[in-house]
Scaffold this motif. Structure first.
Motif, mmCIF file in Angstrom:
data_model
loop_
_atom_site.group_PDB
_atom_site.id
_atom_site.type_symbol
_atom_site.label_atom_id
_atom_site.label_comp_id
_atom_site.label_asym_id
_atom_site.label_seq_id
_atom_site.Cartn_x
_atom_site.Cartn_y
_atom_site.Cartn_z
ATOM 1 N N LEU A 172 70.011 -23.923 -47.949
ATOM 2 C CA LEU A 172 69.229 -23.411 -49.224
ATOM 3 C C LEU A 172 69.729 -21.638 -49.343
ATOM 4 N N ASP A 173 70.095 -21.401 -50.225
ATOM 5 C CA ASP A 173 70.859 -19.776 -50.200
ATOM 6 C C ASP A 173 69.450 -19.475 -50.779
ATOM 7 N N MET A 174 68.135 -19.042 -50.456
ATOM 8 C CA MET A 174 67.046 -18.678 -51.592
ATOM 9 C C MET A 174 67.382 -17.091 -51.817
ATOM 10 N N ASP A 175 68.214 -16.838 -51.294
ATOM 11 C CA ASP A 175 68.281 -14.940 -51.403
ATOM 12 C C ASP A 175 68.536 -14.363 -52.577
ATOM 13 N N TYR A 176 68.309 -13.438 -52.603
ATOM 14 C CA TYR A 176 68.575 -12.881 -54.625
ATOM 15 C C TYR A 176 70.005 -12.711 -53.978
ATOM 16 N N LEU A 233 65.981 -17.105 -46.489
ATOM 17 C CA LEU A 233 64.005 -16.667 -48.214
ATOM 18 C C LEU A 233 64.896 -15.947 -48.244
ATOM 19 N N PRO A 234 64.295 -15.341 -49.141
ATOM 20 C CA PRO A 234 64.350 -14.061 -50.170
ATOM 21 C C PRO A 234 63.539 -13.088 -49.552
ATOM 22 N N GLY A 235 63.930 -11.653 -49.724
ATOM 23 C CA GLY A 235 63.389 -10.981 -48.877
ATOM 24 C C GLY A 235 62.149 -10.445 -49.224
ATOM 25 N N LYS A 236 61.468 -10.658 -50.566
ATOM 26 C CA LYS A 236 60.023 -10.008 -50.709
ATOM 27 C C LYS A 236 59.208 -11.504 -50.605
ATOM 28 N N MET A 237 58.247 -11.397 -50.900
ATOM 29 C CA MET A 237 57.239 -12.201 -50.294
ATOM 30 C C MET A 237 55.789 -11.864 -51.356
ATOM 31 N N VAL A 255 63.377 -28.565 -41.178
ATOM 32 C CA VAL A 255 63.153 -27.561 -41.894
ATOM 33 C C VAL A 255 63.134 -26.046 -41.046
ATOM 34 N N ILE A 256 64.668 -25.361 -41.232
ATOM 35 C CA ILE A 256 63.958 -24.166 -40.114
ATOM 36 C C ILE A 256 64.286 -22.628 -41.436
ATOM 37 N N LEU A 257 63.602 -22.364 -41.476
ATOM 38 C CA LEU A 257 63.337 -21.277 -42.011
ATOM 39 C C LEU A 257 63.966 -19.493 -41.040
ATOM 40 N N ILE A 258 64.718 -18.945 -41.967
ATOM 41 C CA ILE A 258 64.967 -17.735 -42.035
ATOM 42 C C ILE A 258 64.375 -16.598 -42.427
ATOM 43 N N GLY A 259 64.674 -15.811 -42.195
ATOM 44 C CA GLY A 259 63.653 -14.379 -43.087
ATOM 45 C C GLY A 259 63.390 -13.087 -42.471
ATOM 46 N N ASN A 260 63.143 -12.309 -43.108
ATOM 47 C CA ASN A 260 62.295 -11.100 -42.620
ATOM 48 C C ASN A 260 62.051 -10.500 -44.453
ATOM 49 N N GLN A 261 61.319 -9.430 -44.338
ATOM 50 C CA GLN A 261 61.201 -8.988 -45.377
ATOM 51 C C GLN A 261 62.444 -7.566 -45.733
ATOM 52 N N PHE A 316 55.635 -10.410 -41.939
ATOM 53 C CA PHE A 316 56.301 -11.294 -42.679
ATOM 54 C C PHE A 316 55.598 -12.134 -41.444
ATOM 55 N N ALA A 317 55.412 -12.208 -40.108
ATOM 56 C CA ALA A 317 54.794 -12.707 -39.247
ATOM 57 C C ALA A 317 53.435 -12.904 -39.109
ATOM 58 N N LEU A 318 52.965 -11.530 -40.046
ATOM 59 C CA LEU A 318 51.634 -12.004 -40.621
ATOM 60 C C LEU A 318 51.790 -13.671 -41.059
ATOM 61 N N VAL A 319 51.737 -12.778 -42.521
ATOM 62 C CA VAL A 319 51.995 -13.871 -43.905
ATOM 63 C C VAL A 319 52.280 -15.232 -43.562
ATOM 64 N N THR A 320 53.571 -14.994 -42.374
ATOM 65 C CA THR A 320 54.063 -16.753 -42.773
ATOM 66 C C THR A 320 52.836 -17.588 -41.750
#
Length: 211
Positions: free
Chosen positions: A36-40, A89-93, A2-8, A125-129
């Motif tokens: 998996l398209d989880m972006d809003y 990933l969604p743009g919000k955390m 599983v590869i996550l692609i994200g940033n707020q 994003f890095a701190l939270v994840t």
């Protein structure tokens, strides 16, 4: 895997990087991929619908999904040996539903731009994840780099981000990135993206699979 692609930060190129990697893995590396398209905004799922209207089947399955369905989807997809699951990933955390998604990540990719707002969002994003999942390699991808960005600025930002993970070579801003879809990577941008995608695949994805 599983590869996550994200940033707020919106506009960092999260969905484009997901498409680039999905096309690269399927067309050039012969891998089986599900997105998996989880972006809003679900821009990837929209591109897939447009491709089907034109009677073109995408190279891989694209599933528009929300956070509450993730555990069940992961259970199903996890049974497919050799499958690589890319999650835009969604743009919000601010949703607790993200916690199982973060925990499932084997590799985390974070595209970012060299501007103040993007860097701040990237660090958050890095701190939270990493508080939730500190085992997955964290890879920062400098994306859509403007020619006006100063070299010293890049060095300073990279130095800060390297406390949390690896910073790949940058991807220059090109209008041709707007042509990336679920079917192919425009040939004109291949020389720009291949060094980064090769590095991610050979140095991180293959190593994580071998564990």
């Amino acid at each position: 895997m599983v590869i996550l692609i994200g940033n707020q930060k919106g506009g960092a190129g999260k969905s484009t990087l997901t498409l680039l990697l999905a096309n690269y893995l399927t067309a050039l590396r012969g891998r089986r991929v599900t997105v998996l398209d989880m972006d809003y905004q679900q821009s990837i799922a929209t591109k897939a619908v447009k491709a089907k209207i034109l009677e073109n089947e995408p190279l891989y399955e694209i599933i528009p999904s929300d956070l509450k369905h993730f555990p069940m989807l992961l259970k199903v997809l996890g049974n497919n040996q050799g499958e690589i699951v890319l999650i835009d990933l969604p743009g919000k955390m601010d949703d607790d539903g993200l916690i199982p998604v973060f925990l499932a990540g084997d590799v985390i990719l974070c595209p970012f731009n060299y501007d103040e707002f993007s860097v701040d969002s990237t660090l958050l994003f890095a701190l939270v994840t990493q508080k939730i999942n500190n085992k997955a390699p964290f890879i920062f991808v400098p994306n859509r780099i403007k020619t006006t960005v100063k070299y010293d600025t890049r060095l300073e930002v990279d130095k800060v981000l390297q406390r949390f993970g690896v910073v790949t070579p940058g991807i220059a801003d090109r209008v041709d990135f707007q042509r990336v879809n679920t079917l192919h990577i425009p040939a004109i941008i291949l020389p720009v993206v291949l060094p980064v995608l090769d590095l991610i695949y050979e140095s991180y994805l293959l190593k994580e699979e071998a564990k």
